[in-house]
Scaffold this active site. Structure first.
Site, PDB file in Angstrom:
ATOM      1  N   ALA A   1     -11.697  15.940  -6.246  1.00  0.00           N
ATOM      2  CA  ALA A   1     -11.252  16.724  -5.085  1.00  0.00           C
ATOM      3  C   ALA A   1     -10.040  16.059  -4.439  1.00  0.00           C
ATOM      4  CB  ALA A   1     -12.386  16.864  -4.076  1.00  0.00           C
TER       5      ALA A   1
ATOM      6  N   ALA B   1      -0.760   5.120  -8.586  1.00  0.00           N
ATOM      7  CA  ALA B   1      -1.698   4.435  -7.683  1.00  0.00           C
ATOM      8  C   ALA B   1      -2.810   5.381  -7.243  1.00  0.00           C
ATOM      9  CB  ALA B   1      -0.957   3.909  -6.458  1.00  0.00           C
TER      10      ALA B   1
ATOM     11  N   THR C   1      -5.017  14.440 -13.134  1.00  0.00           N
ATOM     12  CA  THR C   1      -6.097  14.342 -14.120  1.00  0.00           C
ATOM     13  C   THR C   1      -6.635  15.725 -14.499  1.00  0.00           C
ATOM     14  OG1 THR C   1      -8.426  13.681 -14.300  1.00  0.00           O
ATOM     15  CG2 THR C   1      -7.587  13.883 -12.103  1.00  0.00           C
ATOM     16  N   ASP C   2      -7.256  15.823 -15.676  1.00  0.00           N
ATOM     17  CA  ASP C   2      -7.913  17.077 -16.073  1.00  0.00           C
ATOM     18  C   ASP C   2      -9.099  17.399 -15.163  1.00  0.00           C
ATOM     19  OD1 ASP C   2      -9.580  15.013 -16.983  1.00  0.00           O
ATOM     20  OD2 ASP C   2      -9.840  15.825 -18.999  1.00  0.00           O
ATOM     21  N   GLU C   3      -9.602  16.370 -14.452  1.00  0.00           N
ATOM     22  CA  GLU C   3     -10.821  16.582 -13.661  1.00  0.00           C
ATOM     23  C   GLU C   3     -10.608  17.543 -12.493  1.00  0.00           C
ATOM     24  OE1 GLU C   3     -13.259  13.083 -13.150  1.00  0.00           O
ATOM     25  OE2 GLU C   3     -12.340  12.128 -14.891  1.00  0.00           O
TER      26      GLU C   3
ATOM     27  N   TYR D   1     -13.751  12.167  -6.184  1.00  0.00           N
ATOM     28  CA  TYR D   1     -12.528  11.704  -6.871  1.00  0.00           C
ATOM     29  C   TYR D   1     -11.645  12.891  -7.249  1.00  0.00           C
ATOM     30  CZ  TYR D   1      -9.600  10.463 -10.899  1.00  0.00           C
ATOM     31  OH  TYR D   1      -8.545  10.333 -11.774  1.00  0.00           O
TER      32      TYR D   1
ATOM     33  N   PRO E   1     -26.163   1.923 -20.722  1.00  0.00           N
ATOM     34  CA  PRO E   1     -26.560   3.077 -19.909  1.00  0.00           C
ATOM     35  C   PRO E   1     -25.796   4.336 -20.280  1.00  0.00           C
ATOM     36  CG  PRO E   1     -25.101   1.627 -18.664  1.00  0.00           C
ATOM     37  CD  PRO E   1     -25.309   0.971 -19.983  1.00  0.00           C
TER      38      PRO E   1
ATOM     39  N   SER F   1      -9.766   5.374  -8.777  1.00  0.00           N
ATOM     40  CA  SER F   1      -9.866   6.177 -10.002  1.00  0.00           C
ATOM     41  C   SER F   1     -11.280   6.343 -10.572  1.00  0.00           C
ATOM     42  CB  SER F   1      -8.968   5.551 -11.078  1.00  0.00           C
ATOM     43  OG  SER F   1      -9.498   4.300 -11.487  1.00  0.00           O
TER      44      SER F   1
ATOM     45  N   LYS G   1      -7.847  14.152  -5.994  1.00  0.00           N
ATOM     46  CA  LYS G   1      -6.700  14.321  -6.894  1.00  0.00           C
ATOM     47  C   LYS G   1      -6.168  15.763  -6.802  1.00  0.00           C
ATOM     48  CE  LYS G   1      -5.259  11.624  -9.423  1.00  0.00           C
ATOM     49  NZ  LYS G   1      -4.246  10.555  -9.229  1.00  0.00           N
TER      50      LYS G   1
ATOM     51  N   ASP H   1       0.845  -1.195   0.000  1.00  0.00           N
ATOM     52  CA  ASP H   1       0.000   0.000   0.000  1.00  0.00           C
ATOM     53  C   ASP H   1       0.884   1.250   0.000  1.00  0.00           C
ATOM     54  OD1 ASP H   1      -1.818   2.027   0.744  1.00  0.00           O
ATOM     55  OD2 ASP H   1      -3.041   0.593   1.875  1.00  0.00           O
TER      56      ASP H   1
HETATM   57  P1  NAD Z   1      -6.885   2.007 -12.199  1.00  0.00           P
HETATM   58  O1  NAD Z   1      -8.017   2.137 -11.249  1.00  0.00           O
HETATM   59  O2  NAD Z   1      -7.042   1.167 -13.415  1.00  0.00           O
HETATM   60  O3  NAD Z   1      -5.599   1.454 -11.419  1.00  0.00           O
HETATM   61  C1  NAD Z   1      -5.216   1.927 -10.163  1.00  0.00           C
HETATM   62  C2  NAD Z   1      -4.139   0.986  -9.625  1.00  0.00           C
HETATM   63  O4  NAD Z   1      -3.704   1.497  -8.361  1.00  0.00           O
HETATM   64  C3  NAD Z   1      -4.632  -0.444  -9.369  1.00  0.00           C
HETATM   65  O5  NAD Z   1      -3.680  -1.368  -9.838  1.00  0.00           O
HETATM   66  C4  NAD Z   1      -4.761  -0.521  -7.851  1.00  0.00           C
HETATM   67  O6  NAD Z   1      -4.560  -1.831  -7.335  1.00  0.00           O
HETATM   68  C5  NAD Z   1      -3.659   0.441  -7.411  1.00  0.00           C
HETATM   69  N1  NAD Z   1      -3.886   1.005  -6.065  1.00  0.00           N
HETATM   70  C6  NAD Z   1      -5.041   1.562  -5.600  1.00  0.00           C
HETATM   71  N2  NAD Z   1      -4.874   1.940  -4.315  1.00  0.00           N
HETATM   72  C7  NAD Z   1      -3.580   1.658  -3.993  1.00  0.00           C
HETATM   73  C8  NAD Z   1      -2.805   1.824  -2.814  1.00  0.00           C
HETATM   74  N3  NAD Z   1      -3.331   2.389  -1.711  1.00  0.00           N
HETATM   75  N4  NAD Z   1      -1.525   1.423  -2.809  1.00  0.00           N
HETATM   76  C9  NAD Z   1      -0.977   0.837  -3.926  1.00  0.00           C
HETATM   77  N5  NAD Z   1      -1.684   0.627  -5.054  1.00  0.00           N
HETATM   78  C10 NAD Z   1      -2.957   1.045  -5.097  1.00  0.00           C
HETATM   79  O7  NAD Z   1      -6.482   3.504 -12.584  1.00  0.00           O
HETATM   80  P2  NAD Z   1      -5.923   4.090 -13.960  1.00  0.00           P
HETATM   81  O8  NAD Z   1      -7.060   4.399 -14.842  1.00  0.00           O
HETATM   82  O9  NAD Z   1      -4.826   3.231 -14.438  1.00  0.00           O
HETATM   83  O10 NAD Z   1      -5.345   5.478 -13.447  1.00  0.00           O
HETATM   84  C11 NAD Z   1      -3.993   5.603 -13.019  1.00  0.00           C
HETATM   85  C12 NAD Z   1      -3.730   7.031 -12.595  1.00  0.00           C
HETATM   86  O11 NAD Z   1      -3.976   7.918 -13.687  1.00  0.00           O
HETATM   87  C13 NAD Z   1      -4.619   7.511 -11.442  1.00  0.00           C
HETATM   88  O12 NAD Z   1      -3.824   8.287 -10.583  1.00  0.00           O
HETATM   89  C14 NAD Z   1      -5.678   8.357 -12.129  1.00  0.00           C
HETATM   90  O13 NAD Z   1      -6.156   9.353 -11.270  1.00  0.00           O
HETATM   91  C15 NAD Z   1      -4.887   8.936 -13.291  1.00  0.00           C
HETATM   92  N6  NAD Z   1      -5.679   9.276 -14.479  1.00  0.00           N
HETATM   93  C16 NAD Z   1      -6.505   8.350 -15.060  1.00  0.00           C
HETATM   94  C17 NAD Z   1      -7.207   8.679 -16.208  1.00  0.00           C
HETATM   95  C18 NAD Z   1      -8.095   7.678 -16.899  1.00  0.00           C
HETATM   96  O14 NAD Z   1      -8.753   8.031 -17.891  1.00  0.00           O
HETATM   97  N7  NAD Z   1      -8.133   6.424 -16.500  1.00  0.00           N
HETATM   98  C19 NAD Z   1      -7.086   9.961 -16.760  1.00  0.00           C
HETATM   99  C20 NAD Z   1      -6.230  10.887 -16.150  1.00  0.00           C
HETATM  100  C21 NAD Z   1      -5.528  10.527 -15.009  1.00  0.00           C
HETATM  101  P1  TYD Z   2     -15.948   7.404 -17.055  1.00  0.00           P
HETATM  102  O1  TYD Z   2     -15.407   6.393 -18.017  1.00  0.00           O
HETATM  103  O2  TYD Z   2     -16.475   6.921 -15.748  1.00  0.00           O
HETATM  104  O3  TYD Z   2     -14.808   8.513 -16.866  1.00  0.00           O
HETATM  105  P2  TYD Z   2     -14.889   9.960 -16.128  1.00  0.00           P
HETATM  106  O4  TYD Z   2     -16.059   9.999 -15.256  1.00  0.00           O
HETATM  107  O5  TYD Z   2     -13.607   9.979 -15.356  1.00  0.00           O
HETATM  108  O6  TYD Z   2     -14.922  10.973 -17.248  1.00  0.00           O
HETATM  109  O7  TYD Z   2     -17.117   8.199 -17.784  1.00  0.00           O
HETATM  110  C1  TYD Z   2     -16.906   8.881 -19.003  1.00  0.00           C
HETATM  111  C2  TYD Z   2     -18.176   9.626 -19.325  1.00  0.00           C
HETATM  112  O8  TYD Z   2     -19.201   8.669 -19.640  1.00  0.00           O
HETATM  113  C3  TYD Z   2     -18.727  10.449 -18.175  1.00  0.00           C
HETATM  114  O9  TYD Z   2     -19.299  11.639 -18.711  1.00  0.00           O
HETATM  115  C4  TYD Z   2     -19.811   9.583 -17.567  1.00  0.00           C
HETATM  116  C5  TYD Z   2     -20.327   8.808 -18.753  1.00  0.00           C
HETATM  117  N1  TYD Z   2     -20.812   7.442 -18.507  1.00  0.00           N
HETATM  118  C6  TYD Z   2     -22.048   7.041 -19.018  1.00  0.00           C
HETATM  119  O10 TYD Z   2     -22.779   7.819 -19.663  1.00  0.00           O
HETATM  120  N2  TYD Z   2     -22.446   5.759 -18.811  1.00  0.00           N
HETATM  121  C7  TYD Z   2     -21.682   4.863 -18.116  1.00  0.00           C
HETATM  122  O11 TYD Z   2     -22.104   3.688 -17.950  1.00  0.00           O
HETATM  123  C8  TYD Z   2     -20.419   5.285 -17.593  1.00  0.00           C
HETATM  124  C9  TYD Z   2     -19.556   4.347 -16.797  1.00  0.00           C
HETATM  125  C10 TYD Z   2     -20.027   6.593 -17.827  1.00  0.00           C
END
Ligand code: NAD
Ligand code: TYD
Length: 338
Positions: free
Chosen positions: A153, A83, A126-128, A151, A206, A86, A155, A60
């Protein structure tokens, strides 16, 4: 170079580790991952078995003793923190694990890196964190942080902590902010793999609200490229935006998936909107283009075709990640929305 990558068994971390070991024959990577529901050790099992430059530690990022021990390695040059918890919808159900991992865990890593004099820390954000846009304009690195979900907040809090570690301790810190990723290994609770999975099974798809929310989609390896460039060339104390130059409404994303799969649009089902649902994200990544030489390499439809091909060829992976807990969560989530 030897790097500690955290969260390497998740979606982006898996792609990053594979890509970096492929590109850099002299790099070594230690992957620290807690293996939450979103982490899958099997993603990188071939590397564990056959690649001496890769090692895995289950643990962790909140564990001070463990992180201190890993970072005491005198050969360790850098930390890349992926990590996180997400998923926005899960953060709405229960923000607590988001605070623990995304804020406290990130701070713990920063502190261990500081105490061990690690020469580079890349914090993946993240952009969020910028909140939402109206129909016009894009986020720049100067846009004030205004997160709307638990989420985002969490980040944004870690981004602030990264800034404080740079300003207060002079820690060599870079923050990356990226738009929505898609590609291989994405857990099927996020829009694209979820819609793929449900469309294949002819289940209702959905779409939240009216489907007009806009996301900028980036091919996951383009994000990994941005993280690599930040690691190698980023300016200390700087945040960099990364995007795919591919704004799409959610409805269009779903329609494109259906057209690639040859499935009917009648599967689309409008469901209850997400509370606090950000309307639009769009990234201005001029700074990363100018300072780091970043540019996305693939358009959205081509990337989506590649993504769907990957899922088609990895039905076993999809089966594996759909545990009983996953199915229960998704059933409850669908019931709550309809
Ligand atoms: P993910 O949820 O697929 O993977 C997260 C990983 O972190 C998992 O392997 C999980 O086991 C590990 N993890 C969670 N809590 C942990 C802890 N306490 N200690 C050690 N490991 C831990 O996420 P992702 O989509 O690969 O995102 C990775 C990073 O990129 C995140 O920081 C996310 O905020 C950022 N990000 C994601 C997106 C996206 O579109 N997915 C976009 C922009 C930024
Ligand atoms: P998501 O993949 O959860 O990413 P994020 O919320 O980080 O942008 O969702 C992408 C967009 O799709 C978001 O506007 C929410 C929408 N969404 C749906 O309309 N239906 C779904 O089942 C999911 C999971 C997301």
């Amino acid at each position: 170079m030897k790097i500690l990558v955290t969260g390497g068994c998740g979606f982006i971390g898996t792609n990053f580790i594979r890509m970096m070991l492929r590109k850099h024959p002299d790099w070594q990577i230690v992957n620290l991952d807690k293996l939450t529901y979103a982490g899958n050790r099997l993603n990188l099992l071939d590397l564990e078995q056959d690649e001496p430059r890769y090692s895995f530690v289950q643990g962790d990022i909140c564990d001070r003793e463990l992180c201190m021990e890993i970072m005491a390695d005198p050969h360790l040059d850098a930390v890349v923190n992926f990590a996180a918890e997400s998923h926005v919808d899960r953060s709405i159900n229960d923000p607590s694990p988001f605070v623990t991992t995304n804020i406290q865990g990130a701070q713990n890593l920063m502190e261990c890196a500081r105490q061990n004099g690690i020469s580079r820390f890349v914090h993946v954000s993240t952009d969020e964190v910028y909140g939402t846009l109206g129909p016009e304009g894009k986020f720049t690195e100067c846009t004030p942080l205004a997160p709307n979900s638990p989420y985002s907040a969490s980040k944004a809090s870690a981004d602030m902590m990264a800034r404080a570690y740079f300003e207060t301790y002079g820690m060599p810190m870079v923050v990356t902010r990226c738009s929505n990723n898609y590609g291989p290994y994405q857990f099927p609770e996020k829009l694209i793999p979820l819609i793929y999975l449900r469309a294949k099974a002819d289940q209702p798809l959905p779409v939240y609200g009216d489907g007009m929310n806009v996301r900028d989609w980036i091919w996951v390896e383009d994000h990994c490229l941005g993280v690599e460039l930040s690691l190698l060339k980023g300016r200390d104390g700087q945040a960099y935006n990364f995007g795919g130059d591919a704004e799409e409404t959610n409805l269009d994303v779903v329609r494109t998936i259906l057209s690639i799969l040859g499935k009917p649009e009648s599967l689309i089902t409008f469901v209850k909107d997400r509370p606090g649902h950000d309307l639009r994200y769009a990234m201005d990544f001029k700074l990363a283009a100018e300072e780091l030489g970043f540019a996305p390499t693939i358009g959205f439809r081509d990337g989506l075709v590649k993504t769907i091909e990957w899922y088609e060829n990895h039905a076993d992976w999809l089966d594996q990640v759909q545990s009983g807990a996953y199915r229960n969560f998704m059933n409850q989530w669908y019931e709550d929305r309809t």
